[in-house]
Design an enzyme around this catalytic site. Structure first.
Site, short mmCIF file in Angstrom:
data_model
loop_
_atom_site.label_atom_id
_atom_site.label_comp_id
_atom_site.label_asym_id
_atom_site.label_seq_id
_atom_site.Cartn_x
_atom_site.Cartn_y
_atom_site.Cartn_z
N SER A 142 47.80 34.31 50.07
CA SER A 142 48.09 33.62 48.66
C SER A 142 48.93 34.24 48.47
O SER A 142 49.39 34.65 48.08
CB SER A 142 46.63 34.35 48.54
OG SER A 142 45.92 33.85 47.20
N TYR A 155 40.60 40.66 46.94
CA TYR A 155 40.25 39.22 47.70
C TYR A 155 42.02 39.26 47.89
O TYR A 155 42.86 38.97 49.05
CB TYR A 155 40.36 37.84 47.32
CG TYR A 155 40.82 36.45 48.07
CD1 TYR A 155 40.10 36.28 48.79
CD2 TYR A 155 41.88 36.27 47.36
CE1 TYR A 155 40.81 35.25 50.13
CE2 TYR A 155 42.49 35.21 48.28
CZ TYR A 155 41.74 34.58 49.31
OH TYR A 155 42.42 33.24 49.92
#
Length: 275
Positions: A142, A155
Site C-alpha cells: 500500500s 495497517y
C-alpha cells in the site's frame, strides 16, 4: 516474463483485487492456483473462470487459511505439483480508526495476515521458486507503507513491514532466479474497507482506483519484472517528500486528522477474515 509462461499462486483470490487479477491472468494464458479462505466465493470464481478457459487444467482453487502452518503447507504441495514460478501475496485484512480504539485482536489479525503470512508463505515456496529458470514474488502492499496517514497507523505499519521484507529479500536473492517485487496501490474501490474508512477517504479527497486498474498494474509488473511500483503520481511524489522531510509533511494531514476525529465511531468495523 510472458504471462503464458507463468504458473501463479494468487492469495486473496476471491477479493476485489484478487478476482480482477485472476481474470486477467487466465485471459493472458497463465496457469493459476486461486487461494482463499472464503469457500463459497472462491468456488464461484473458479467456476466462472473455468467455464471461460479453453484449458481447464490451467486453473485450480485451494481453500485454506494462509495464517496457519497447515494452510501454507497445503499451498506448497499444490505449488510443487503445478510447477509454480510466480507467487502473488495479495491476501490482507483492513484496519482503520483512531489508534486509541485499536484492540489486540484487530492488531494481531493485521500483523498475522498482512505481514507474517506473506513472509512465511514466501519462505515456504522459495525452494520451489528457486528451482525455476525464472521466478517472481510480488507482494501487494500500500502507499500507506511510505506515507503515514492518520487512522491507518496499524495497517500502514504492517504494509511498511512488508515493503521492508520485500526490499531485503530482493537483495538477498539478487544472484538467484527469483525476482522480488513490491506493489503499492492507493485506495481501491472495493468492499475491503468499511463504511467509516470509505467516508474518510471521500471527505479527505483521497483518490480511488478501480480493481481493473490495479489488476492491470499487477499484470504489468509480471511482464516488466519492475522491482517496485505505486499508483498515482501525487502519492509517489508525496512518498518521496515524506522520506526526505517527514516532519515538514505533518501539516499536510491536518484535514485527515480532523476528519478522523469527527467521524462517528459507530461505523468502526474490522473484517478479520482475509479473502
Amino acid at each position: 516474463m510472458k504471462l503464458s509462461q507463468t504458473s501463479v499462486v494468487l492469495t486473496g483470490a476471491s477479493g476485489g483485487i484478487g478476482s480482477a487479477t485472476a481474470r486477467l491472468l487466465i485471459h493472458e494464458g497463465a496457469k493459476v492456483l486461486l487461494v482463499g479462505r472464503s469457500k463459497d466465493k472462491l468456488m464461484k470464481l473458479a467456476s466462472e473462470l473455468g467455464a471461460g478457459a479453453s484449458d481447464r487444467s490451467r486453473l485450480d482453487a485451494l481453500v485454506v487459511d494462509i495464517t496457519t502452518d497447515a494452510g501454507r503447507a497445503a499451498i506448497r504441495d499444490v505449488a510443487q505439483a503445478r510447477n509454480v514460478n510466480v507467487l502473488i501475496n495479495n491476501a490482507g485484512v483492513p484496519g482503520f480508526g483512531p489508534s486509541i480504539e485499536l484492540s489486540s485482536v484487530d492488531a494481531q489479525a493485521m500483523v498475522n495476515t498482512n505481514l507474517l503470512a506473506p513472509m512465511l508463505l514466501t519462505s515456504c515456496l522459495l525452494p520451489q521458486l528457486m528451482k525455476q529458470p525464472r521466478a517472481q514474488v510480488i507482494n501487494v502492499g500500500s502507499t500507506l507503507a511510505r506515507i503515514g496517514v492518520p487512522g491507518f497507523a496499524a495497517y500502514g505499519a504492517t504494509k511498511a513491514g512488508l515493503r521492508a521484507f520485500s526490499e531485503s529479500l530482493r537483495r538477498e536473492l539478487a544472484e538467484t532466479s527469483v525476482k522480488v517485487q513490491y506493489f503499492a496501490p492507493r485506495a481501491v474501490d472495493t468492499q475491503f474497507n468499511d463504511a467509516r474508512a470509505t467516508t474518510f477517504n471521500t471527505v479527505t479527497g483521497s483518490r480511488t482506483d478501480s480493481v481493473d486498474k490495479v489488476a492491470a498494474a499487477i499484470i504489468e509488473m509480471i511482464r516488466s519484472e519492475r522491482i517496485e511500483r505505486g499508483i498515482g503520481w501525487i502519492e509517489q511524489l508525496a512518498a518521496r517528500l515524506n522520506a526526505l522531510c517527514p516532519g515538514a509533511m505533518d501539516g499536510a494531514f491536518t484535514k485527515h486528522r480532523h476528519a478522523l476525529q469527527t467521524l462517528p465511531s459507530s461505523l468502526t468495523q474490522l473484517n478479520r477474515k482475509p479473502s
